[in-house]
Design an enzyme around this catalytic site. Structure first.
Site, PDB file in Angstrom:
ATOM      1  N   GLU A  22       0.641  -1.438  -0.028  1.00 11.31           N
ATOM      2  CA  GLU A  22      -0.062   0.129  -0.140  1.00 11.31           C
ATOM      3  C   GLU A  22       0.833   1.269  -0.106  1.00 11.31           C
ATOM      4  O   GLU A  22       0.474   2.186  -0.545  1.00 11.31           O
ATOM      5  CB  GLU A  22      -0.934  -0.215   1.348  1.00 11.31           C
ATOM      6  CG  GLU A  22      -1.922  -1.036   1.269  1.00 11.31           C
ATOM      7  CD  GLU A  22      -2.707  -1.130   0.042  1.00 11.31           C
ATOM      8  OE1 GLU A  22      -2.986  -0.118  -0.633  1.00 11.31           O
ATOM      9  OE2 GLU A  22      -3.126  -2.185  -0.321  1.00 11.31           O
ATOM     10  N   HIS A  25       1.506   2.363  -3.533  1.00 15.58           N
ATOM     11  CA  HIS A  25       0.272   3.194  -4.144  1.00 15.58           C
ATOM     12  C   HIS A  25       0.636   4.458  -3.740  1.00 15.58           C
ATOM     13  O   HIS A  25       0.278   5.412  -4.408  1.00 15.58           O
ATOM     14  CB  HIS A  25      -1.147   2.404  -3.687  1.00 15.58           C
ATOM     15  CG  HIS A  25      -1.175   1.063  -4.449  1.00 15.58           C
ATOM     16  ND1 HIS A  25      -1.015   0.862  -5.819  1.00 15.58           N
ATOM     17  CD2 HIS A  25      -1.434  -0.118  -4.018  1.00 15.58           C
ATOM     18  CE1 HIS A  25      -1.281  -0.575  -5.970  1.00 15.58           C
ATOM     19  NE2 HIS A  25      -1.557  -0.972  -4.765  1.00 15.58           N
TER      20      HIS A  25
END
Length: 269
Positions: A22, A25
């Site tokens: 994550e 991202h």
């Protein structure tokens, strides 16, 4: 007790992988000018919440089995985006930036794996030596004359027009059976001939060529290494060698062990 330790290790590993994924991202989104509304580690009820100056909400949740990044996105019906915020919206970014943000998660996991493998090789990893067992009678290794106890110490790819008798250039070092196995699988899969530098049990050195025409065919029913006949000899763990590399070598070697082929050669020492 062991079950609890295993469960805790699994949860910690999963949390690390998901968080790093994550974060890939998140980092790509910030670099592309997309506002990140929330970065959450875990699911369920928030335990810790922090609101940063850039309006990102950082959350540590009660169930550490995942996580997510929430971006400013006009396609989300629950989000009310003002005209001033549209430039920071994911759906308003060019296709290449959106693609980069989506791909950044898996790329982050790849680089994390390389870093972890590199740390292992820097600290020292036991490796099965590339000492060969008796090759099967019908194998290519038996035909070229390899015998039990031969040790592979070097590797060289054969070009299509090269002379298999007179080798040119330097051999790449083969530090272990694991390294040799990857090279053999790549060669058989690609249909590339190769030559091996061998150290005999008596101490002498010689080379053996494996031509393209002699390589076993890849089939789902057969192990190509069995047809090739280059197989490791069972070696007591006490006789395994420790592979310990410097930082640059460790990064190169770790990328190869991931099987992506970013670096085609094992770097010289």
């Amino acid at each position: 007790m062991q079950a609890l330790i295993t469960l805790a290790a699994f949860i910690a590993t999963l949390g690390l992988l998901v968080s790093f994924h994550e974060f890939g991202h998140f980092l790509a989104a910030r670099c592309c000018g997309v506002r990140v509304l929330r970065f959450a580690v875990g699911f369920g009820k928030p335990i810790v919440t922090y609101h940063a100056k850039n309006k990102t909400e950082w959350v540590l949740a009660s169930i550490p089995l995942g996580g997510y990044v929430k971006l400013l996105d006009g396609r989300d019906a629950q989000q009310k985006i003002t005209p001033e915020e549209e430039l920071q919206s994911f759906d308003k970014k060019p296709l290449w930036q959106r693609s980069l943000i989506v791909a950044a998660g898996p790329l982050a996991n790849f680089f994390l794996a390389v870093i972890l493998f590199a740390m292992i090789y820097m600290s020292g990893a036991p490796q099965l030596p590339a000492v060969l067992q008796v090759p099967p009678e019908s194998s290519v290794a038996a035909k070229v004359g390899l015998v039990e106890g031969d040790r592979v110490i070097g590797w060289q790819k054969l070009e299509a027009d090269s002379d298999p008798v007179h080798f040119s250039g330097e051999f790449d070092p083969v530090p272990s059976w694991n390294a040799l196995r990857w090279l053999l699988i790549d060669a058989v899969t690609a249909g590339d001939g190769f030559s091996l530098e061998i150290q005999a049990p008596t101490g002498g050195r010689f080379t053996k060529a494996f031509l393209v025409a002699d390589l076993p065919l890849m089939t789902p029913e057969k192990d190509p290494l069995m047809g090739l006949g280059v197989l490791p000899k069972a070696t007591p763990f006490a006789e395994w060698q420790i592979l310990q590399l410097g930082p640059l070598q460790a990064l190169f070697y770790a990328s190869q062990r991931r099987g992506y082929g970013l670096f085609p050669r094992f770097p010289p020492g």
